[in-house]
Design an enzyme around this catalytic site. Sequence first.
Site, PDB file in Angstrom:
ATOM      1  N   CYS A  69      65.389  13.847   1.806  1.00 17.98           N
ATOM      2  CA  CYS A  69      64.460  13.798   2.938  1.00 17.98           C
ATOM      3  C   CYS A  69      65.228  13.653   4.929  1.00 17.98           C
ATOM      4  O   CYS A  69      65.741  13.061   4.332  1.00 17.98           O
ATOM      5  CB  CYS A  69      63.004  12.538   2.267  1.00 17.98           C
ATOM      6  SG  CYS A  69      61.998  12.228   3.186  1.00 17.98           S
TER       7      CYS A  69
ATOM      8  N   ASP B  20      65.637  15.942  -2.217  1.00 12.67           N
ATOM      9  CA  ASP B  20      65.292  17.023  -3.265  1.00 12.67           C
ATOM     10  C   ASP B  20      65.639  17.941  -3.759  1.00 12.67           C
ATOM     11  O   ASP B  20      66.884  18.833  -3.325  1.00 12.67           O
ATOM     12  CB  ASP B  20      64.233  17.644  -1.155  1.00 12.67           C
ATOM     13  CG  ASP B  20      63.403  16.411  -1.521  1.00 12.67           C
ATOM     14  OD1 ASP B  20      62.785  15.252  -1.330  1.00 12.67           O
ATOM     15  OD2 ASP B  20      63.922  16.440   0.277  1.00 12.67           O
TER      16      ASP B  20
END
Length: 283
Positions: A190, A197
Amino acid sequence: MTENTPELSQLGKASAYVDRYDASLLFPLPRAPKREEIGVTGRMPFFGADMWTAFELSWLTLRGKPQVALAHITVPCESTHIVESKSFKLYLNSFNNTRFADSAEVQARLRADLSTAVWHGGPMQSSVGVKVLLPEVFDREPVHELDGLLIDRLDIDCDRYTPAPELLTAEFAEQPVEETLVSNLLKSNCLVTGQPDWGSVQIRYSGPQIDQAGLLRYLVSFRNHNEFHEQCVERIFMDVWTRCRPVKLAVYARYTRRGGLDINPFRTSHPSALPANVRTARQ
Protein backbone atom coordinates in the site's frame (compact mmCIF):
# COMPACT_ATOMS: atom_id res chain seq x y z
CA MET A 1 -11.37 22.13 -6.66
CA THR A 2 -8.55 21.20 -4.27
CA GLU A 3 -7.18 17.74 -4.98
CA ASN A 4 -6.94 15.05 -2.33
CA THR A 5 -3.65 13.31 -1.58
CA PRO A 6 -3.15 9.78 -0.19
CA GLU A 7 -1.75 11.15 3.07
CA LEU A 8 -5.04 12.93 3.77
CA SER A 9 -7.08 9.73 3.45
CA GLN A 10 -8.19 7.46 6.31
CA LEU A 11 -5.50 4.91 5.45
CA GLY A 12 -3.50 3.93 8.53
CA LYS A 13 -5.72 5.99 10.84
CA ALA A 14 -8.32 5.08 13.44
CA SER A 15 -11.73 5.55 11.84
CA ALA A 16 -15.26 5.81 13.16
CA TYR A 17 -17.55 3.35 11.41
CA VAL A 18 -20.67 5.20 10.27
CA ASP A 19 -23.65 2.90 9.70
CA ARG A 20 -25.99 5.48 8.17
CA TYR A 21 -25.72 6.33 4.51
CA ASP A 22 -23.07 8.97 3.84
CA ALA A 23 -21.69 9.49 0.32
CA SER A 24 -19.19 12.06 1.61
CA LEU A 25 -17.11 9.18 3.01
CA LEU A 26 -15.81 8.42 -0.50
CA PHE A 27 -12.28 9.81 -0.94
CA PRO A 28 -11.30 10.35 -4.60
CA LEU A 29 -7.63 10.49 -5.55
CA PRO A 30 -6.41 11.90 -8.88
CA ARG A 31 -4.88 9.48 -11.35
CA ALA A 32 -2.73 12.11 -13.08
CA PRO A 33 0.28 12.42 -10.70
CA LYS A 34 1.16 8.72 -10.80
CA ARG A 35 0.50 8.56 -14.53
CA GLU A 36 2.93 11.40 -15.09
CA GLU A 37 5.60 9.35 -13.28
CA ILE A 38 5.34 6.62 -15.93
CA GLY A 39 5.15 8.99 -18.90
CA VAL A 40 1.39 9.01 -19.44
CA THR A 41 0.25 12.53 -20.25
CA GLY A 42 -2.39 13.72 -22.69
CA ARG A 43 -3.92 10.93 -24.76
CA MET A 44 -3.74 7.64 -22.88
CA PRO A 45 -1.95 4.70 -24.53
CA PHE A 46 -4.41 2.18 -23.06
CA PHE A 47 -8.05 1.34 -22.52
CA GLY A 48 -9.59 -0.66 -19.71
CA ALA A 49 -11.15 -0.47 -16.27
CA ASP A 50 -10.71 -1.28 -12.61
CA MET A 51 -13.04 -4.11 -11.62
CA TRP A 52 -13.92 -4.22 -7.93
CA THR A 53 -15.79 -6.87 -5.98
CA ALA A 54 -17.57 -5.86 -2.77
CA PHE A 55 -18.09 -8.91 -0.54
CA GLU A 56 -19.56 -7.06 2.45
CA LEU A 57 -22.63 -5.21 1.20
CA SER A 58 -25.69 -5.00 3.45
CA TRP A 59 -28.69 -2.72 4.04
CA LEU A 60 -32.17 -2.78 5.60
CA THR A 61 -35.49 -3.23 3.86
CA LEU A 62 -38.18 -0.63 4.47
CA ARG A 63 -39.43 -2.94 7.25
CA GLY A 64 -35.98 -3.07 8.86
CA LYS A 65 -34.92 -6.55 7.79
CA PRO A 66 -31.21 -6.87 6.90
CA GLN A 67 -30.24 -7.87 3.38
CA VAL A 68 -26.84 -9.05 2.12
CA ALA A 69 -25.38 -9.00 -1.38
CA LEU A 70 -22.24 -8.96 -3.47
CA ALA A 71 -21.47 -6.18 -5.91
CA HIS A 72 -19.36 -6.05 -9.05
CA ILE A 73 -18.18 -2.50 -9.73
CA THR A 74 -16.45 -1.34 -12.91
CA VAL A 75 -14.56 1.96 -12.88
CA PRO A 76 -13.47 3.14 -16.36
CA CYS A 77 -9.75 3.87 -16.57
CA GLU A 78 -10.60 7.11 -18.39
CA SER A 79 -11.97 8.52 -15.14
CA THR A 80 -9.90 11.30 -13.63
CA HIS A 81 -9.86 9.74 -10.16
CA ILE A 82 -9.80 6.46 -8.29
CA VAL A 83 -11.56 5.87 -4.98
CA GLU A 84 -9.25 5.13 -2.05
CA SER A 85 -10.19 1.64 -0.88
CA LYS A 86 -10.60 2.26 2.85
CA SER A 87 -12.97 5.14 2.13
CA PHE A 88 -14.89 2.78 -0.17
CA LYS A 89 -15.24 0.29 2.70
CA LEU A 90 -16.40 3.03 5.10
CA TYR A 91 -18.90 4.20 2.50
CA LEU A 92 -20.29 0.68 2.05
CA ASN A 93 -20.59 0.29 5.83
CA SER A 94 -22.77 3.39 5.87
CA PHE A 95 -25.46 1.33 4.12
CA ASN A 96 -25.66 -1.13 7.03
CA ASN A 97 -28.47 0.56 8.99
CA THR A 98 -30.00 2.48 6.10
CA ARG A 99 -33.37 1.48 4.64
CA PHE A 100 -33.81 1.05 0.91
CA ALA A 101 -36.84 -0.03 -1.07
CA ASP A 102 -34.98 -2.81 -2.88
CA SER A 103 -31.64 -3.86 -4.37
CA ALA A 104 -32.32 -1.75 -7.47
CA GLU A 105 -32.34 1.38 -5.31
CA VAL A 106 -29.07 0.30 -3.69
CA GLN A 107 -27.53 -0.33 -7.10
CA ALA A 108 -28.64 3.05 -8.43
CA ARG A 109 -27.27 4.83 -5.36
CA LEU A 110 -23.90 3.08 -5.68
CA ARG A 111 -23.67 3.94 -9.38
CA ALA A 112 -24.52 7.61 -8.84
CA ASP A 113 -22.19 8.15 -5.88
CA LEU A 114 -19.23 6.29 -7.35
CA SER A 115 -19.60 7.96 -10.74
CA THR A 116 -19.58 11.37 -9.06
CA ALA A 117 -16.49 10.41 -7.04
CA VAL A 118 -14.34 9.12 -9.90
CA TRP A 119 -14.98 12.21 -12.01
CA HIS A 120 -14.65 14.46 -8.90
CA GLY A 121 -16.42 17.56 -10.16
CA GLY A 122 -15.33 17.23 -13.77
CA PRO A 123 -17.51 16.34 -16.76
CA MET A 124 -18.69 12.74 -16.49
CA GLN A 125 -17.73 10.90 -19.68
CA SER A 126 -18.99 7.48 -18.58
CA SER A 127 -20.62 6.16 -15.45
CA VAL A 128 -19.36 3.47 -13.12
CA GLY A 129 -20.89 0.07 -13.77
CA VAL A 130 -22.57 -1.61 -10.79
CA LYS A 131 -24.16 -5.05 -10.57
CA VAL A 132 -25.68 -6.15 -7.25
CA LEU A 133 -25.90 -9.92 -6.76
CA LEU A 134 -28.41 -11.30 -4.26
CA PRO A 135 -27.90 -14.56 -2.32
CA GLU A 136 -30.02 -16.64 -4.69
CA VAL A 137 -27.33 -16.25 -7.38
CA PHE A 138 -24.25 -16.62 -5.13
CA ASP A 139 -23.83 -20.23 -6.25
CA ARG A 140 -23.28 -19.02 -9.81
CA GLU A 141 -20.12 -17.13 -8.84
CA PRO A 142 -17.24 -19.30 -10.11
CA VAL A 143 -13.63 -19.56 -8.97
CA HIS A 144 -11.08 -19.76 -11.79
CA GLU A 145 -7.37 -19.08 -12.11
CA LEU A 146 -6.04 -16.77 -14.80
CA ASP A 147 -5.59 -18.53 -18.13
CA GLY A 148 -2.11 -18.66 -19.65
CA LEU A 149 1.35 -20.18 -19.37
CA LEU A 150 2.53 -20.02 -15.75
CA ILE A 151 6.04 -18.54 -15.72
CA ASP A 152 6.46 -19.23 -12.00
CA ARG A 153 7.73 -22.67 -13.05
CA LEU A 154 11.07 -21.08 -14.01
CA ASP A 155 13.99 -21.74 -11.65
CA ILE A 156 15.50 -18.27 -11.40
CA ASP A 157 17.56 -16.14 -9.03
CA CYS A 158 15.86 -12.97 -7.77
CA ASP A 159 17.67 -10.06 -6.13
CA ARG A 160 15.69 -7.00 -7.23
CA TYR A 161 12.72 -5.96 -5.10
CA THR A 162 11.93 -2.51 -6.44
CA PRO A 163 10.67 -2.08 -10.02
CA ALA A 164 13.47 -2.81 -12.47
CA PRO A 165 12.16 -2.38 -16.04
CA GLU A 166 15.67 -2.99 -17.41
CA LEU A 167 15.05 -6.69 -16.71
CA LEU A 168 12.54 -6.76 -19.57
CA THR A 169 13.87 -7.90 -22.94
CA ALA A 170 12.38 -9.31 -26.14
CA GLU A 171 13.60 -11.11 -29.26
CA PHE A 172 13.30 -8.31 -31.80
CA ALA A 173 15.22 -10.25 -34.48
CA GLU A 174 12.96 -13.31 -34.31
CA GLN A 175 9.49 -14.02 -35.68
CA PRO A 176 6.71 -12.38 -33.64
CA VAL A 177 4.57 -14.53 -31.37
CA GLU A 178 1.20 -14.35 -29.67
CA GLU A 179 1.02 -15.70 -26.14
CA THR A 180 -0.43 -15.27 -22.68
CA LEU A 181 1.84 -15.41 -19.63
CA VAL A 182 0.70 -15.64 -16.01
CA SER A 183 2.35 -15.24 -12.61
CA ASN A 184 1.05 -15.54 -9.05
CA LEU A 185 4.16 -13.87 -7.60
CA LEU A 186 3.05 -10.25 -7.87
CA LYS A 187 3.29 -8.46 -4.54
CA SER A 188 3.42 -4.75 -3.82
CA ASN A 189 2.59 -2.63 -0.80
CA CYS A 190 0.00 0.00 0.00
CA LEU A 191 1.27 3.44 -0.94
CA VAL A 192 0.43 4.88 2.49
CA THR A 193 0.46 2.07 5.07
CA GLY A 194 3.02 -0.26 3.53
CA GLN A 195 0.69 -3.24 4.09
CA PRO A 196 1.25 -6.04 1.57
CA ASP A 197 -0.94 -6.40 -1.50
CA TRP A 198 -0.91 -9.88 -3.06
CA GLY A 199 -1.89 -10.51 -6.64
CA SER A 200 -1.79 -12.60 -9.78
CA VAL A 201 -1.10 -11.06 -13.16
CA GLN A 202 -1.81 -12.05 -16.76
CA ILE A 203 0.11 -10.53 -19.67
CA ARG A 204 -1.39 -11.18 -23.09
CA TYR A 205 0.53 -9.84 -26.09
CA SER A 206 1.50 -10.24 -29.72
CA GLY A 207 4.85 -9.11 -31.07
CA PRO A 208 8.51 -9.84 -30.32
CA GLN A 209 8.76 -12.76 -27.89
CA ILE A 210 9.30 -11.54 -24.33
CA ASP A 211 12.02 -13.26 -22.32
CA GLN A 212 10.05 -15.13 -19.68
CA ALA A 213 12.81 -15.26 -17.06
CA GLY A 214 13.34 -11.52 -17.33
CA LEU A 215 9.60 -10.89 -17.13
CA LEU A 216 9.30 -13.01 -13.99
CA ARG A 217 12.24 -11.27 -12.32
CA TYR A 218 10.64 -7.94 -13.28
CA LEU A 219 7.30 -8.87 -11.73
CA VAL A 220 9.07 -10.05 -8.55
CA SER A 221 10.85 -6.68 -8.42
CA PHE A 222 7.57 -5.05 -7.30
CA ARG A 223 7.84 -6.91 -3.99
CA ASN A 224 8.93 -3.91 -1.87
CA HIS A 225 7.28 -1.24 -4.03
CA ASN A 226 4.67 1.06 -2.50
CA GLU A 227 1.88 1.90 -4.95
CA PHE A 228 -1.85 1.35 -5.34
CA HIS A 229 -3.10 -1.61 -7.39
CA GLU A 230 -4.23 0.49 -10.35
CA GLN A 231 -0.90 2.32 -10.47
CA CYS A 232 1.14 -0.90 -10.38
CA VAL A 233 -0.75 -2.35 -13.34
CA GLU A 234 -0.31 0.81 -15.38
CA ARG A 235 3.41 0.82 -14.53
CA ILE A 236 3.71 -2.81 -15.69
CA PHE A 237 1.80 -2.00 -18.88
CA MET A 238 4.02 0.98 -19.73
CA ASP A 239 7.28 -0.83 -18.93
CA VAL A 240 6.39 -3.83 -21.11
CA TRP A 241 4.99 -1.56 -23.83
CA THR A 242 8.12 0.58 -24.06
CA ARG A 243 10.80 -2.07 -23.40
CA CYS A 244 9.38 -5.02 -25.37
CA ARG A 245 7.47 -3.09 -28.04
CA PRO A 246 4.56 -5.51 -28.57
CA VAL A 247 2.04 -4.87 -31.32
CA LYS A 248 -0.78 -5.55 -28.88
CA LEU A 249 -0.69 -5.79 -25.10
CA ALA A 250 -3.13 -6.43 -22.27
CA VAL A 251 -2.21 -6.52 -18.57
CA TYR A 252 -4.73 -7.86 -16.05
CA ALA A 253 -4.13 -8.28 -12.32
CA ARG A 254 -6.35 -9.78 -9.65
CA TYR A 255 -5.44 -8.75 -6.11
CA THR A 256 -6.55 -10.55 -2.98
CA ARG A 257 -9.27 -8.82 -1.03
CA ARG A 258 -8.75 -6.53 1.93
CA GLY A 259 -11.59 -5.21 4.08
CA GLY A 260 -14.12 -7.10 1.99
CA LEU A 261 -12.95 -5.55 -1.29
CA ASP A 262 -10.78 -6.77 -4.13
CA ILE A 263 -9.47 -4.60 -6.97
CA ASN A 264 -8.69 -6.04 -10.40
CA PRO A 265 -7.25 -3.54 -12.92
CA PHE A 266 -7.22 -4.31 -16.64
CA ARG A 267 -5.31 -2.28 -19.25
CA THR A 268 -5.15 -2.98 -22.96
CA SER A 269 -3.52 -1.26 -25.92
CA HIS A 270 -6.55 -1.88 -28.13
CA PRO A 271 -10.31 -1.69 -27.55
CA SER A 272 -11.56 -5.04 -26.29
CA ALA A 273 -14.17 -6.51 -24.00
CA LEU A 274 -13.31 -6.56 -20.32
CA PRO A 275 -12.47 -9.96 -18.85
CA ALA A 276 -15.16 -11.57 -16.75
CA ASN A 277 -14.92 -10.49 -13.11
CA VAL A 278 -14.22 -14.02 -11.85
CA ARG A 279 -12.29 -14.43 -8.62
CA THR A 280 -9.25 -16.66 -8.18
CA ALA A 281 -8.84 -19.13 -5.32
CA ARG A 282 -6.77 -16.65 -3.28
CA GLN A 283 -9.45 -14.01 -3.50
